[in-house]
Motif scaffolding. Structure first.
Motif, PDB file in Angstrom:
ATOM      1  N   UNK A 152      10.645 -16.702   9.675  1.00 55.07           N
ATOM      2  CA  UNK A 152      10.140 -15.881   8.571  1.00 55.07           C
ATOM      3  C   UNK A 152       8.763 -16.376   8.139  1.00 55.07           C
ATOM      4  N   UNK A 153       7.873 -15.443   7.859  1.00 57.21           N
ATOM      5  CA  UNK A 153       6.607 -15.797   7.228  1.00 57.21           C
ATOM      6  C   UNK A 153       6.816 -15.557   5.751  1.00 57.21           C
ATOM      7  N   UNK A 154       6.644 -16.599   4.943  1.00 55.41           N
ATOM      8  CA  UNK A 154       6.976 -16.463   3.540  1.00 55.41           C
ATOM      9  C   UNK A 154       6.200 -17.435   2.659  1.00 55.41           C
ATOM     10  N   UNK A 155       6.193 -17.095   1.393  1.00 52.14           N
ATOM     11  CA  UNK A 155       5.761 -18.003   0.329  1.00 52.14           C
ATOM     12  C   UNK A 155       6.828 -17.878  -0.749  1.00 52.14           C
ATOM     13  N   UNK A 156       7.149 -18.986  -1.385  1.00 53.56           N
ATOM     14  CA  UNK A 156       8.139 -18.958  -2.461  1.00 53.56           C
ATOM     15  C   UNK A 156       7.423 -19.331  -3.745  1.00 53.56           C
ATOM     16  N   UNK A 157       7.511 -18.433  -4.731  1.00 54.22           N
ATOM     17  CA  UNK A 157       6.875 -18.671  -6.024  1.00 54.22           C
ATOM     18  C   UNK A 157       7.973 -18.808  -7.079  1.00 54.22           C
ATOM     19  N   UNK A 158       7.608 -19.396  -8.202  1.00 53.10           N
ATOM     20  CA  UNK A 158       8.531 -19.545  -9.322  1.00 53.10           C
ATOM     21  C   UNK A 158       8.079 -18.615 -10.442  1.00 53.10           C
ATOM     22  N   UNK A 159       8.990 -17.748 -10.877  1.00 51.60           N
ATOM     23  CA  UNK A 159       8.633 -16.788 -11.926  1.00 51.60           C
ATOM     24  C   UNK A 159       8.626 -17.474 -13.294  1.00 51.60           C
ATOM     25  N   UNK A 160       8.263 -16.763 -14.352  1.00 56.36           N
ATOM     26  CA  UNK A 160       8.153 -17.392 -15.672  1.00 56.36           C
ATOM     27  C   UNK A 160       9.447 -18.007 -16.210  1.00 56.36           C
ATOM     28  N   UNK A 161      10.605 -17.621 -15.656  1.00 54.02           N
ATOM     29  CA  UNK A 161      11.867 -18.199 -16.121  1.00 54.02           C
ATOM     30  C   UNK A 161      12.503 -19.097 -15.061  1.00 54.02           C
ATOM     31  N   UNK A 162      11.671 -19.636 -14.178  1.00 51.63           N
ATOM     32  CA  UNK A 162      12.084 -20.609 -13.160  1.00 51.63           C
ATOM     33  C   UNK A 162      12.982 -20.052 -12.061  1.00 51.63           C
ATOM     34  N   UNK A 163      12.925 -18.762 -11.797  1.00 50.80           N
ATOM     35  CA  UNK A 163      13.641 -18.162 -10.680  1.00 50.80           C
ATOM     36  C   UNK A 163      12.748 -18.160  -9.453  1.00 50.80           C
ATOM     37  N   UNK A 164      13.357 -18.359  -8.278  1.00 47.12           N
ATOM     38  CA  UNK A 164      12.587 -18.337  -7.040  1.00 47.12           C
ATOM     39  C   UNK A 164      12.464 -16.917  -6.517  1.00 47.12           C
ATOM     40  N   UNK A 165      11.240 -16.540  -6.156  1.00 50.17           N
ATOM     41  CA  UNK A 165      10.971 -15.267  -5.502  1.00 50.17           C
ATOM     42  C   UNK A 165      10.316 -15.566  -4.170  1.00 50.17           C
TER      43      UNK A 165
END
Length: 128
Positions: free
Chosen positions: A111-124
C-alpha cells in the motif's frame, strides 16, 4: 474520495476472520504477516465491495491484559485515487501542523499511504 477500509485490532485473528466469513459472508484475502513487527492481518471483502482489515500483533496481546482499550477500531482509510494526491494531502496536513504518524511510504504489503492524526487523536490512513 471514498472510504477505502476500516481497520480493527483483534485478539483472535483466525477466530474473528471466521466470524465475519460465517455471519456476514465476508471473503478473506491472504494473511499478511510482518515478522519484523509481528503484525498480521486479513482484508475481508463484503458483497458490496466494502472492506474491513482485521489485524493483531504479539505485543498487543500481551499488553491487552492491562489495557483492553488497545483493541477495537484502529483507523479509517480514505482512498484518494493516486500517490500524488496522497503526497499533496499529507503535505497539507503537515503545513496545518497535524501529526504525520507515518509516510507517505509504500508498506510491506504494497500500500502507498500516509497516516495522519486527526484533532481527536484518531488515525486516518490516506491511500491510493
Amino acid at each position: 474520495m471514498k472510504i477505502e477500509h476500516v481497520g480493527l485490532f483483534v485478539q483472535d485473528l483466525e477466530g474473528m476472520k471466521q466470524f465475519y466469513e460465517h455471519y456476514f459472508g465476508a471473503t478473506a484475502g491472504e494473511k499478511y504477516p510482518n515478522p519484523k513487527t509481528t503484525f498480521q492481518s486479513y482484508f475481508l471483502r463484503f458483497s458490496d465491495g466494502a472492506r474491513l482489515e482485521i489485524g493483531t500483533r504479539e505485543d498487543l496481546t500481551i499488553l491487552s491484559k492491562n489495557s483492553p482499550a488497545l483493541f477495537g477500531y484502529d483507523h479509517l482509510a480514505i482512498s484518494l485515487g493516486s500517490a500524488e494526491k496522497v503526497d499533496e494531502l499529507a503535505t497539507q496536513f503537515r503545513k496545518g501542523k497535524f501529526t504525520i504518524k507515518s509516510g507517505p511510504r509504500t508498506t510491506g504489503d504494497g500500500y502507498y499511504e500516509a497516516v495522519i492524526i486527526d484533532p481527536e487523536d484518531n488515525k486516518i490512513e490516506l491511500t491510493i
